[in-house]
Design an enzyme around this catalytic site. Structure first.
Site, mmCIF file in Angstrom:
data_model
loop_
_atom_site.group_PDB
_atom_site.id
_atom_site.type_symbol
_atom_site.label_atom_id
_atom_site.label_comp_id
_atom_site.label_asym_id
_atom_site.label_seq_id
_atom_site.Cartn_x
_atom_site.Cartn_y
_atom_site.Cartn_z
ATOM 1 N N SER A 240 -31.627 74.368 7.230
ATOM 2 C CA SER A 240 -32.180 73.247 6.478
ATOM 3 C C SER A 240 -33.433 73.704 5.725
ATOM 4 O O SER A 240 -33.368 74.660 4.952
ATOM 5 C CB SER A 240 -32.449 72.083 7.434
ATOM 6 O OG SER A 240 -32.712 70.894 6.743
ATOM 7 N N ASP A 450 -22.419 68.451 2.960
ATOM 8 C CA ASP A 450 -23.684 68.335 3.695
ATOM 9 C C ASP A 450 -24.526 67.251 3.024
ATOM 10 O O ASP A 450 -24.841 67.357 1.842
ATOM 11 C CB ASP A 450 -24.410 69.689 3.653
ATOM 12 C CG ASP A 450 -25.662 69.721 4.506
ATOM 13 O OD1 ASP A 450 -26.364 68.690 4.593
ATOM 14 O OD2 ASP A 450 -25.959 70.788 5.065
ATOM 15 N N HIS A 479 -24.527 68.436 8.600
ATOM 16 C CA HIS A 479 -25.695 69.265 8.310
ATOM 17 C C HIS A 479 -25.860 70.305 9.408
ATOM 18 O O HIS A 479 -26.139 69.982 10.551
ATOM 19 C CB HIS A 479 -26.939 68.382 8.237
ATOM 20 C CG HIS A 479 -28.175 69.089 7.783
ATOM 21 N ND1 HIS A 479 -28.242 69.787 6.598
ATOM 22 C CD2 HIS A 479 -29.392 69.198 8.364
ATOM 23 C CE1 HIS A 479 -29.457 70.292 6.457
ATOM 24 N NE2 HIS A 479 -30.164 69.955 7.521
#
Length: 525
Positions: A240, A450, A479
Site C-alpha cells: 500500500s 484493488d 487490497h
C-alpha cells in the site's frame, strides 16, 4: 489487516495542500541523498541495542491481521526484539535535533540460509510497523523467506513508539468522513472542517516536527536502519503506502537497495490529490465483486442481481443522507463500505451492515481502529508535506462535479477538500521523482481490482520505473496480494524473487485461481 483499514483514513485525509520546491533533477536528489546520508550513516548512527518488545501482542494487532499461525513453531511475537535508533530530525542538519525511531527484528532461525535483512512496512501513512515482522510470520510468510532474512520492522517517524506527532484531534474530528459533495456549497462547508484540522496540526505541541515528517525523510531513516544493522544493502517488502516509501527509498539509495518488492501500488507521486481522486475509480473497480457475492446470498435481501445490489447502494446512501440511522449517515455508509471491501473476508460483514441499515435490525459489532489520533495526525503530516495540493476551494468544487459523474459511488467524497488545502507553507525539498535510474531490482505485485491502490495508479508507477521494474498482476479483487491470497502465480513470483533473486523476464498477468481474495481467499458466511 489494519493496513487495509488505513486507506479509509486516507479518504478522511484526502484533500490537503503542501508545496514543494521545483527545478531539482532526479540525479541531483539521488546523488545528494547518497552523499550526505548513506555514505556517512555507518559512522554516525548508534548501535542498535536489542531487547524484549513489551506489549508486542497489541502492537502487532495494530499492524497485522490476527490469524492462526500457519507455521508450527515458536510464536513469532515471543521472538520479536526491539531497539531504538536516534536519527536527525532534519537531514540537512545531521548534527542538530534528534528523534527516535523504534525498530524491531525477527531473526532467521536458519543461519546457513540467511542472506541478509528484509525491511518491511505495512502501509499507511500513519500505521505502526513494529509488530509487522511477527504479523507476517504468523499469517503465512513462507518459511524459505523467513529463513533467508532477518525481518526488520519499524514505526515510521511520527508514528507509535517512534517520536510521535499529534494534531490534537477531537473524537468528533476522528469520526468525521468527508461529505459526498453534491453541490459547490457542500465543498465550501467541508472546507471549514479541513481548515480547522490544518490549523490544529500547525499549532500542536509537535508542530516543530511538521516540515520534517515526510516520505523522503522516512526513506532516509530506513537507510540509517540499514547502516545500524551493519548491512551494505537491504531488501524491502512494502504494501500500500509502503510501495511509495519503497519507491522513494530505492530512488534515493539505489546502491543500497537489494531486492525490492512493492505490493498494491500507488502511482509515482504517492498520495497526492490525484491518488485521492483515484479512490473513486477503485470503488467502481471493486464493487462488482461484492455485488456478485450479495446477489448470490438472497438471505441478505440486497437484490438478486448485481445491478439490483448496486441500486441498493445508492438507495441506502441517499436514505441515510436524509435520515441517519444507528450512527450511520450517508458519508459513513459510503466510506465504511469502501474501506471494508479491501478484504473479501469482510463481505459478509458488509452485507450484514447493509441489511441492518435497510431493515432496522441491530448492527453487527465493528470495533474501532486503535490509536486513531496518532495514526490520523501522522497521515496528515506525511500526505500534506509530500506534495503540493490545490489551495483553491474552486478546484475541489470542479473536481467533485467531474468525479460525481465518472465515479458516482464515491467520487463526490474522494475528490472533496481536506486539511492539506490549508497546510502551512513550510517546505524543505521537492517531491522525489521516481524514474528508471538505478538497478533493475524492483518487483511489483498488484490485484486487478484493488479499491485502495487501483491498477491504474500501479501502471503509472510501472511506467515510471521503466527497466527497473517487472510487474505481476493477479485477476482478483481486494487490497494486498502477498503472502495471504490464494493466487499461487502471484505469490510464487514474490517468494521466488526474495529467495533466489529471479524475477519474471517480463510482466506477468496471473489468471484467477478462485473468487477474488484481497485477504486470504473466499469470504465466509
Amino acid at each position: 489487516m489494519h493496513r487495509k483499514k488505513a486507506l479509509s483514513l486516507g479518504i478522511a485525509a484526502s484533500a490537503v495542500a503542501a508545496t514543494t520546491l521545483a527545478g531539482v533533477s532526479l540525479a541531483t536528489i539521488s546523488d545528494t541523498a547518497e552523499a550526505t546520508t548513506s555514505e556517512t550513516a555507518e559512522a554516525t548512527v548508534d548501535t542498535l541495542r536489542w531487547g524484549s518488545c513489551k506489549d508486542m501482542e497489541q502492537k502487532s494487532g495494530e499492524t497485522g491481521e490476527s490469524k492462526t499461525p500457519k507455521n508450527s513453531g515458536k510464536d513469532p511475537n515471543s521472538r520479536l526484539e526491539c531497539a531504538t535508533l536516534e536519527v536527525p530530525l532534519d537531514y540537512r542538519n545531521p548534527g542538530g535535533r534528534k528523534i527516535d525511531i523504534a525498530v524491531s527484528r525477527l531473526t532467521s532461525e536458519n543461519p546457513s540460509k540467511r542472506r541478509g535483512a528484509l525491511l518491511v512496512n505495512p502501509g499507511g501513512p500513519g500505521l505502526a510497523g513494529l509488530g509487522y515482522p511477527a504479523a507476517l510470520a504468523a499469517s503465512g510468510l513462507p518459511q524459505d523467506v523467513q529463513d533467508s532474512y532477518d525481518l526488520i520492522g519499524f514505526d515510521p517517524r511520527g508514528v507509535g513508539r517512534s517520536t510521535p506527532v499529534t494534531c490534537d484531534l477531537t473524537p468528533e474530528q476522528l469520526e468525521h468522513r468527508p461529505v459526498y459533495a453534491r453541490t459547490a456549497a457542500d465543498v465550501a462547508k467541508e472546507a471549514d472542517h479541513a481548515r480547522d484540522v490544518a490549523r490544529q496540526c500547525a499549532d500542536s505541541k509537535t508542530s516543530w516536527m511538521l516540515p520534517h515528517v515526510s516520505t523522503a525523510n522516512t526513506a532516509r531513516d530506513m537507510d540509517r536502519i540499514r547502516a545500524a544493522l551493519g548491512e551494505s544493502k537491504i531488501s524491502y517488502f512494502g504494501s500500500s503506502y509502503g510501495t511509495s516509501l519503497g519507491a522513494v527509498f530505492t530512488t534515493l539509495f539505489p546502491g543500497k537497495s537489494d531486492r525490492i518488492v512493492l505490493d498494491s501500488n500507488l502511482g509515482p507521486k504517492g498520495y497526492d490529490v490525484n491518488a485521492a481522486r483515484l479512490f473513486g475509480r477503485g470503488m467502481e473497480d471493486r464493487f462488482p465483486d461484492f455485488a456478485k457475492y450479495a446477489a448470490a446470498h438472497p438471505e441478505y435481501g440486497l437484490g438478486g442481481t448485481q445491478e439490483q445490489v448496486r441500486r441498493k447502494f445508492f438507495e441506502l446512501a441517499e436514505r441515510l443522507e436524509k435520515k441517519p440511522a444507528q450512527g450511520y449517515d450517508g458519508a459513513r455508509f459510503r466510506t465504511d463500505t469502501f474501506s471494508k471491501l479491501y478484504s473479501d473476508s469482510n463481505m459478509p460483514l458488509v452485507a450484514k451492515i447493509w441489511q441492518a441499515l435497510d431493515t432496522g435490525r441491530p448492527l453487527p459489532p465493528s470495533p474501532p481502529a486503535p490509536d486513531a489520533e496518532n495514526a490520523t495526525s501522522s497521515r496528515y503530516y506525511v500526505t500534506c508535506n509530500d506534495s503540493r495540493w490545490p489551495s483553491s476551494i474552486g478546484v475541489y468544487q470542479r473536481n467533485t462535479a467531474v468525479d460525481r459523474e465518472k465515479y458516482p459511488m464515491m467520487g463526490g467524497a474522494t475528490a472533496n477538500i481536506g486539511p492539506c488545502a490549508f497546510w502551512p507553507d513550510e517546505h524543505i525539498e521537492p517531491q522525489v521523482p521516481i524514474g528508471d535510474r538505478g538497478p533493475s531490482n524492483v518487483l511489483m505485485v498488484q490485484n486487478e481490482r484493488d479499491p485502495g491502490t487501483p491498477l491504474a495508479g500501479a501502471k503509472k508507477l510501472r511506467e515510471a520505473f521503466g527497466k527497473r521494474a517487472t510487474m505481476v498482476t493477479a485477476d482478483q479483487g481486494g487490497h494486498g496480494v502477498y503472502p495471504n491470497t490464494a493466487n499461487t502465480c502471484a505469490n510464487d513470483a514474490v517468494t521466488t524473487y526474495l529467495t533466489t533473486g529471479k524475477r519474471p523476464a517480463q510482466d506477468v498477468a496471473c489468471s484467477a485461481e478462485q473468487p477474488s481474495g484481497g485477504s486470504g481467499g473466499q469470504p465466509g458466511a
